[in-house]
Design a protein around this motif. Structure first.
Motif, PDB file in Angstrom:
ATOM      1  N   GLN A 122       3.903  -8.643   2.782  1.00 17.01           N
ATOM      2  CA  GLN A 122       5.090  -9.378   2.315  1.00 17.01           C
ATOM      3  C   GLN A 122       6.240  -9.349   3.332  1.00 17.01           C
ATOM      4  O   GLN A 122       7.113 -10.211   3.308  1.00 17.01           O
ATOM      5  N   SER A 167       2.689  -3.611   4.013  1.00 19.66           N
ATOM      6  CA  SER A 167       2.656  -4.766   3.111  1.00 19.66           C
ATOM      7  C   SER A 167       2.724  -6.034   3.940  1.00 19.66           C
ATOM      8  O   SER A 167       3.492  -6.118   4.896  1.00 19.66           O
ATOM      9  N   THR A 175       7.491  -9.951  -4.485  1.00 22.45           N
ATOM     10  CA  THR A 175       7.550 -11.334  -3.970  1.00 22.45           C
ATOM     11  C   THR A 175       8.946 -11.937  -4.097  1.00 22.45           C
ATOM     12  O   THR A 175       9.195 -13.014  -3.570  1.00 22.45           O
ATOM     13  N   LYS A 201       1.829 -16.108  -9.542  1.00 27.22           N
ATOM     14  CA  LYS A 201       3.082 -15.423  -9.202  1.00 27.22           C
ATOM     15  C   LYS A 201       3.431 -15.630  -7.735  1.00 27.22           C
ATOM     16  O   LYS A 201       4.570 -15.947  -7.381  1.00 27.22           O
ATOM     17  N   SER A 202       2.426 -15.441  -6.869  1.00 23.99           N
ATOM     18  CA  SER A 202       2.676 -15.531  -5.426  1.00 23.99           C
ATOM     19  C   SER A 202       3.144 -16.931  -5.039  1.00 23.99           C
ATOM     20  O   SER A 202       4.066 -17.101  -4.228  1.00 23.99           O
ATOM     21  N   ILE A 210      -2.451  -6.157   6.899  1.00 25.92           N
ATOM     22  CA  ILE A 210      -3.249  -6.055   5.672  1.00 25.92           C
ATOM     23  C   ILE A 210      -3.055  -7.303   4.818  1.00 25.92           C
ATOM     24  O   ILE A 210      -2.164  -8.129   5.091  1.00 25.92           O
ATOM     25  N   SER A 211      -3.859  -7.445   3.799  1.00 30.47           N
ATOM     26  CA  SER A 211      -3.703  -8.494   2.776  1.00 30.47           C
ATOM     27  C   SER A 211      -3.551  -9.889   3.400  1.00 30.47           C
ATOM     28  O   SER A 211      -2.705 -10.682   2.964  1.00 30.47           O
ATOM     29  N   ARG A 249       7.232 -18.067  -4.008  1.00 30.41           N
ATOM     30  CA  ARG A 249       7.402 -18.695  -2.683  1.00 30.41           C
ATOM     31  C   ARG A 249       8.005 -20.092  -2.831  1.00 30.41           C
ATOM     32  O   ARG A 249       8.921 -20.471  -2.092  1.00 30.41           O
ATOM     33  N   LYS A 293       2.369   0.221  -4.681  1.00 30.58           N
ATOM     34  CA  LYS A 293       2.618  -0.955  -5.526  1.00 30.58           C
ATOM     35  C   LYS A 293       3.344  -0.531  -6.809  1.00 30.58           C
ATOM     36  O   LYS A 293       4.171   0.378  -6.758  1.00 30.58           O
TER      37      LYS A 293
HETATM   38  O1  LIG Z   1       2.590 -11.934  -0.873  1.00 30.92           O
HETATM   39  C1  LIG Z   1       2.218 -11.819  -2.034  1.00 30.92           C
HETATM   40  O2  LIG Z   1       2.379 -12.722  -2.893  1.00 30.92           O
HETATM   41  C2  LIG Z   1       1.540 -10.582  -2.436  1.00 30.92           C
HETATM   42  C3  LIG Z   1       0.984  -9.759  -1.484  1.00 30.92           C
HETATM   43  C4  LIG Z   1       0.210  -8.542  -1.815  1.00 30.92           C
HETATM   44  O3  LIG Z   1       0.985  -7.420  -1.440  1.00 30.92           O
HETATM   45  P1  LIG Z   1       0.769  -6.586  -0.061  1.00 30.92           P
HETATM   46  O4  LIG Z   1       0.867  -7.498   1.077  1.00 30.92           O
HETATM   47  O5  LIG Z   1       1.887  -5.608  -0.136  1.00 30.92           O
HETATM   48  O6  LIG Z   1      -0.590  -5.966  -0.162  1.00 30.92           O
HETATM   49  C5  LIG Z   1      -0.114  -8.453  -3.308  1.00 30.92           C
HETATM   50  O7  LIG Z   1      -0.528  -7.154  -3.645  1.00 30.92           O
HETATM   51  C6  LIG Z   1       1.074  -8.842  -4.159  1.00 30.92           C
HETATM   52  O8  LIG Z   1       0.775  -8.755  -5.540  1.00 30.92           O
HETATM   53  C7  LIG Z   1       1.471 -10.255  -3.881  1.00 30.92           C
END
Ligand SMILES: O=C(O)C1=C[C@@H](OP(=O)(O)O)[C@@H](O)[C@H](O)C1
Ligand SMILES: C=C(OP(=O)(O)O)C(=O)O
Length: 437
Positions: free
Chosen positions: A175, A173, A100, A24-25, A202-203, A29, A347
């Motif tokens: 994102q 996030s 996304t 998906k990510s 984060i992430s 993109r 989320k």
């Molecule tokens: O950039 C992305 O593709 C994603 C980033 C993550 O979110 P966060 O950055 O909000 O944690 C993840 O949980 C989401 O499913 C997909």
């Protein structure tokens, strides 16, 4: 909420090979980068699900042309890039619950300018976007809230970027930073653009996916750790020609956990050592729990190696796949704690609260805090009717509760609203049934 449900009988053993759907990510993109680039892009193995459907529909509403070709080996999407000039200057865009899609598109439309509205399902209107809107508007764009401040729906009007330096918070996030990075070349026409990250990011592995794909479209980003990112002027996205979407590493987690809990071997194909997705590190967490993991360039295999061991670890780097660890914890030899997962609360649902409620239904003792969850497994799992909160990962995770493990027997499980898996994996329960023996 529908009243549909799916009953899963207990499963004595799992084994087999699963070909994963596209990430998906990566899919969303690549779709946006293709639209913003110069030339034709052929995208192989794009994910077909609700989250990509809303992105494809939005691009069409904006006047970006794309076609779908079925070939003997799979689907190819052909996107004709508009080189940053959208044919339609106004559109009303439904974004479902796809983070996304809405976050990067908001940034792109705000920077390009026009008259656009973006909205989604009710939960989307509770998911934060304020840090991104603040960063954009401080730089000169014109984005307004039409509902609650800080949340979609949004109305985007014509603005003008007046700064060379933007700052964005990274602690709610990742994102938001991804969105700014993706549109930075559109802002860096005459001068460099620097994006500073305020607070903790984060992430982080998702930013690595973003940077990797931006590079594949011909744009270089200079990085000062995780604190700031600079794009030199005069770079435009170029079509990479043909680009392939890897299998989804978060979707892989359910099958790998199944192998680790229910015997195996279970092999997933489509991700492996060569993956650009941080969620492949889920396999390392499973290995830490005692599972046997082997990996090739494009596959990962998991099997049980006796009862799973409890784990206490930071899961900030794999927030999505970490939900699957909370389920594996039901089969472990003691209490497990998942730390630094505050983003779960914003989320598809409040995932810490939802996980705690549903894990208790199968008999676990659960302690939750603002940013952690501690799961103590019961002596035996209880049969339960699981609510899924319109969250694909809740449905996929709880399918695993039907598995017999080395430590304890699985239980009859009713999954309410199983179709919520359409967000990222419409064929999930068919794939799960194939490995359940
Ligand atoms: O950039 C992305 O593709 C994603 C980033 C993550 O979110 P966060 O950055 O909000 O944690 C993840 O949980 C989401 O499913 C997909
Ligand atoms: C958080 C998720 O989705 P989104 O891309 O909508 O943020 C997810 O898929 O787990």
């Amino acid at each position: 909420m529908t009243h549909e449900y799916l009953d899963l009988q207990t499963v004595a053993h799992v084994e087999g090979t699963v070909r994963l759907p596209g990430s998906k990510s990566i899919s969303n993109r690549i779709l946006l980068l293709s639209a913003l680039s110069q030339g034709q892009v052929a995208i192989v193995d794009l994910l077909a699900s609700d989250d990509t459907a809303v992105m494809l529909a939005a691009l069409r509403s904006l006047g970006v042309q794309w076609t779908e070709e079925q070939t003997a080996t799979g689907t190819i999407h052909h996107v004709t890039g508009v080189a940053g000039v959208l044919p339609n200057k106004s559109a009303d865009l439904f974004m479902g619950n796809a983070g996304t899609a809405i976050r990067p598109l908001t940034a792109a439309l705000a920077v390009i300018g026009g008259d656009y509205t973006l909205h989604g399902v009710p939960r989307m209107h509770e998911r934060p976007i304020g840090d991104l809107v603040d960063a954009l508007n401080a730089a000169g764009t014109n984005v307004e809230y039409t509902g609650n401040p800080g949340f979609p729906p949004l109305h985007i009007k014509q603005g003008k970027i007046t700064t060379q330096r933007l700052s964005v918070r990274g602690d709610v996030s990742s994102q938001f930073l991804t969105a700014l990075l993706m549109v930075a070349p559109l802002m860096a026409k005459d001068h460099a653009i620097t994006i500073d990250v305020i607070g903790e990011l984060i992430s982080k592995p998702y930013i690595e996916i973003t940077l990797n794909l931006i590079r594949r479209f011909g744009v270089q980003v200079a990085q000062d750790g995780w604190a700031s990112f600079t794009i030199q002027p005069g770079q435009v996205y170029q079509s990479p020609g043909t680009i392939h979407v890897e299998g989804d590493a978060s979707s892989a987690s359910y099958f790998l956990a199944a192998g680790a809990i229910g015997g195996g071997p279970v092999r997933v194909e489509g991700v492996g050592n060569n993956s650009i997705q941080g969620d492949v590190r889920f396999a390392a967490a499973l290995a830490q729990m005692g599972a046997q993991i082997t990996m090739g360039d494009n596959w990962i295999e998991a099997s049980a190696n006796g009862p799973l061991k409890a784990i206490d670890a930071d899961f900030n780097h794999i927030p999505d796949a970490a939900m699957t660890i909370a389920i594996a914890a039901l089969y472990a030899d003691g209490p497990s704690t998942l730390r630094n997962i505050a983003s779960w609360r914003v989320k598809e649902t409040d995932r810490i609260a939802a996980m705690a409620t549903e894990l208790r239904k199968v008999g676990a003792i659960v302690e939750e805090g603002a940013d952690y969850i501690k799961v103590t497994p019961p002596a035996a799992l209880s049969p339960a009717t699981i609510d899924t909160y319109d969250d694909h990962r809740m449905a996929m995770c709880f399918s695993l509760v039907s598995l017999d493990g080395a430590a304890r027997k699985g239980a009859l499980t009713r999954i309410n609203d199983p179709k919520c898996v359409n967000k990222t994996f419409p064929e999930y329960f068919t794939a799960f049934a194939k490995i359940a023996k």
